[in-house]
Design an enzyme around this catalytic site. Structure first.
Site, PDB file in Angstrom:
ATOM      1  N   GLU A   1     -11.981   9.682  -2.899  1.00  0.00           N
ATOM      2  CA  GLU A   1     -11.728  10.317  -1.232  1.00  0.00           C
ATOM      3  C   GLU A   1     -10.664  11.365  -1.259  1.00  0.00           C
ATOM      4  OE1 GLU A   1     -11.497   7.131  -1.637  1.00  0.00           O
ATOM      5  OE2 GLU A   1     -10.510   6.441  -0.437  1.00  0.00           O
TER       6      GLU A   1
ATOM      7  N   CYS B   1     -12.227   1.182  -4.464  1.00  0.00           N
ATOM      8  CA  CYS B   1     -10.554   0.257  -4.579  1.00  0.00           C
ATOM      9  C   CYS B   1     -11.266  -1.284  -3.444  1.00  0.00           C
ATOM     10  CB  CYS B   1      -9.924   0.424  -3.543  1.00  0.00           C
ATOM     11  SG  CYS B   1      -8.428   0.253  -3.970  1.00  0.00           S
TER      12      CYS B   1
ATOM     13  N   HIS C   1      -9.453   5.889  -5.362  1.00  0.00           N
ATOM     14  CA  HIS C   1      -9.528   5.986  -3.877  1.00  0.00           C
ATOM     15  C   HIS C   1     -10.191   8.115  -4.395  1.00  0.00           C
ATOM     16  CE1 HIS C   1      -8.344   3.694  -1.188  1.00  0.00           C
ATOM     17  NE2 HIS C   1      -7.175   3.244  -2.342  1.00  0.00           N
TER      18      HIS C   1
END
Ligand code: GLN
Length: 205
Positions: free
Chosen positions: A182, A87, A180
């Protein structure tokens, strides 16, 4: 496992000046590598790979320069350490940023447009097919995500969104996603990053 030829755990730095740092640290631990928080140039010593997280790229660019991190991060990349930008991290790695912003760490032959998915899509989720990490689609979480508005010949598109817009790109050992990875339990991208460290070590030996 996240080991290099020597058998030691790969050390993966996460730019820790702002943004979604903890989630990346956890993901790195989950794939068996050693996470390292990077705030100062000395924290980059001995890293095998590096992650630029999501956050606010305008703030991150200021802090990268305030802490003198720009040159040492570029040196780590030219030494062959794999990099992953997510991002805002993708914005930091882009060669070109639409509407005037100067590039920060221009390692990816792409143009990005910040916040370009539009207000009504401030945040959305979509299943993304990304063959490089396997058949099962990846759940992409997009938060005020950049649009990849152009891809140059040096970069390769690894995944597109449901409208066919690129959302994951790679150039050599530099990977970036508009979403994202994660924020979900899916660790395949972090595993890929660490596997690329092994490949670098293999090339060196
Ligand atoms: N909109 C942010 C920026 O332009 C990126 C958002 C994110 O990283 N989730 O920097």
């Amino acid at each position: 496992m996240a080991s290099q030829g020597s058998g030691r755990r790969a050390r993966v730095g996460v730019l820790a000046v702002q943004g979604a740092v903890d989630e990346h640290l956890r993901a790195i631990r989950d794939v068996g590598a050693e996470p390292v928080e990077v705030r100062l140039p000395r924290d980059l010593a001995g890293l095998d790979a590096f992650i630029l997280p999501g956050g606010e790229s305008t703030t991150m660019r200021k802090l990268i320069d305030a802490y003198g991190l720009r040159e040492p991060i570029l040196a780590l990349a030219s030494a062959g350490a794999p990099m992953l930008g997510t991002c805002a991290g993708m914005i930091l790695l882009a060669d070109r940023i639409a509407e005037g912003d100067e590039p920060v760490l221009p390692l990816l032959d792409v143009e990005v447009k910040r916040n370009a998915y539009g207000r009504q899509l401030d945040s959305f989720e979509a299943d993304i097919s990304m063959p490089i990490i396997g058949e099962e689609p990846l759940h992409g979480v997009f938060i005020r995500a950049p649009v990849v508005s152009a891809v140059g010949p040096a970069a390769e598109v690894l995944a597109v969104d449901p409208d066919g817009q690129p959302v994951a790109v790679r150039q050599g050992k530099v990977l970036a996603t508009a979403f994202h990875p994660e924020l979900t339990g899916d660790r395949r991208l972090h595993r890929l990053l660490v596997a690329m460290v092994g490949a670098v070590a293999g090339e060196r030996s």
